[in-house]
Design a protein around this motif. Structure first.
Motif, PDB file in Angstrom:
ATOM      1  N   ARG A   3      17.279 -45.628   0.338  1.00 24.37           N
ATOM      2  CA  ARG A   3      16.960 -44.157   0.028  1.00 24.37           C
ATOM      3  C   ARG A   3      18.021 -43.461   0.526  1.00 24.37           C
ATOM      4  O   ARG A   3      18.700 -43.589   1.626  1.00 24.37           O
ATOM      5  CB  ARG A   3      15.578 -44.112   1.087  1.00 24.37           C
ATOM      6  N   ILE A  35      19.344 -40.357 -15.218  1.00 23.23           N
ATOM      7  CA  ILE A  35      19.247 -40.771 -13.672  1.00 23.23           C
ATOM      8  C   ILE A  35      18.619 -42.305 -13.756  1.00 23.23           C
ATOM      9  O   ILE A  35      18.958 -42.834 -12.736  1.00 23.23           O
ATOM     10  CB  ILE A  35      18.100 -39.815 -13.416  1.00 23.23           C
ATOM     11  N   ILE A  40      18.383 -45.027 -10.097  1.00 18.68           N
ATOM     12  CA  ILE A  40      17.527 -44.239  -9.277  1.00 18.68           C
ATOM     13  C   ILE A  40      16.190 -44.381  -9.868  1.00 18.68           C
ATOM     14  O   ILE A  40      15.768 -44.104 -11.102  1.00 18.68           O
ATOM     15  CB  ILE A  40      17.982 -42.723  -9.646  1.00 18.68           C
ATOM     16  N   MET A  43      13.011 -39.736  -7.492  1.00 16.02           N
ATOM     17  CA  MET A  43      13.810 -38.562  -7.325  1.00 16.02           C
ATOM     18  C   MET A  43      12.854 -37.513  -7.095  1.00 16.02           C
ATOM     19  O   MET A  43      11.987 -37.048  -8.064  1.00 16.02           O
ATOM     20  CB  MET A  43      14.892 -38.227  -8.308  1.00 16.02           C
ATOM     21  N   MET A  54      16.565 -33.143  -1.496  1.00 18.92           N
ATOM     22  CA  MET A  54      16.215 -34.447  -2.576  1.00 18.92           C
ATOM     23  C   MET A  54      16.217 -35.635  -1.874  1.00 18.92           C
ATOM     24  O   MET A  54      16.918 -35.868  -1.124  1.00 18.92           O
ATOM     25  CB  MET A  54      17.413 -34.321  -3.551  1.00 18.92           C
ATOM     26  N   MET A  56      16.114 -39.614  -3.084  1.00 24.89           N
ATOM     27  CA  MET A  56      16.450 -40.673  -3.920  1.00 24.89           C
ATOM     28  C   MET A  56      16.098 -42.028  -3.384  1.00 24.89           C
ATOM     29  O   MET A  56      16.593 -42.168  -2.435  1.00 24.89           O
ATOM     30  CB  MET A  56      17.614 -40.508  -4.384  1.00 24.89           C
ATOM     31  N   THR A  58      16.518 -45.775  -4.793  1.00 25.99           N
ATOM     32  CA  THR A  58      17.329 -46.718  -5.685  1.00 25.99           C
ATOM     33  C   THR A  58      17.442 -47.998  -5.630  1.00 25.99           C
ATOM     34  O   THR A  58      16.761 -48.579  -4.784  1.00 25.99           O
ATOM     35  CB  THR A  58      18.926 -46.209  -5.618  1.00 25.99           C
TER      36      THR A  58
END
Length: 109
Positions: A3, A35, A40, A43, A54, A56, A58
């Motif tokens: 993250r 993306i 990812i 998001m 933001m 994210m 992943t």
């Protein structure tokens, strides 16, 4: 899963902020694909005033460097980034040319 949290500012203009948000209501399929192709999986972007935050999530092998290389080779992403930069402005602490700045995690519960 990893993250990451990042921040950037928007130009402090209500009309421009509304336009920026409108672009994000339904992003172009090529942008969505770029993306997810980078690893990812989540998001989310939040806004307070003209500051964006933001989150994210992943895949474990996600790399900002690999994502940057993929983006540089994708004309649609380059077009999108140029358009978004019209609305964004660097944080006061950003390095020259830096947009989204990676935030440092200082607390976890």
């Amino acid at each position: 899963m990893k993250r990451y949290c990042l921040a950037v500012d928007l130009v402090d203009d209500p009309q421009m902020i509304a336009e920026y948000e409108a672009y994000h209501k339904k992003i172009q399929p090529e942008i969505h694909k770029s993306i997810t192709d980078a690893g990812i999986t989540v998001m989310d972007i939040y806004r307070v005033g003209n500051r964006l935050f933001m989150i994210m999530e992943t895949e474990d092998d996600f790399s900002f460097e690999t994502k940057a290389q993929m983006d540089a080779a994708n004309p649609k992403v380059q077009e999108w980034e140029a358009l978004m930069w019209k609305y964004q402005q660097a944080l006061p602490t950003a390095k020259p040319g830096e947009k989204w700045v990676l935030m440092e995690k200082i607390f976890a519960l």
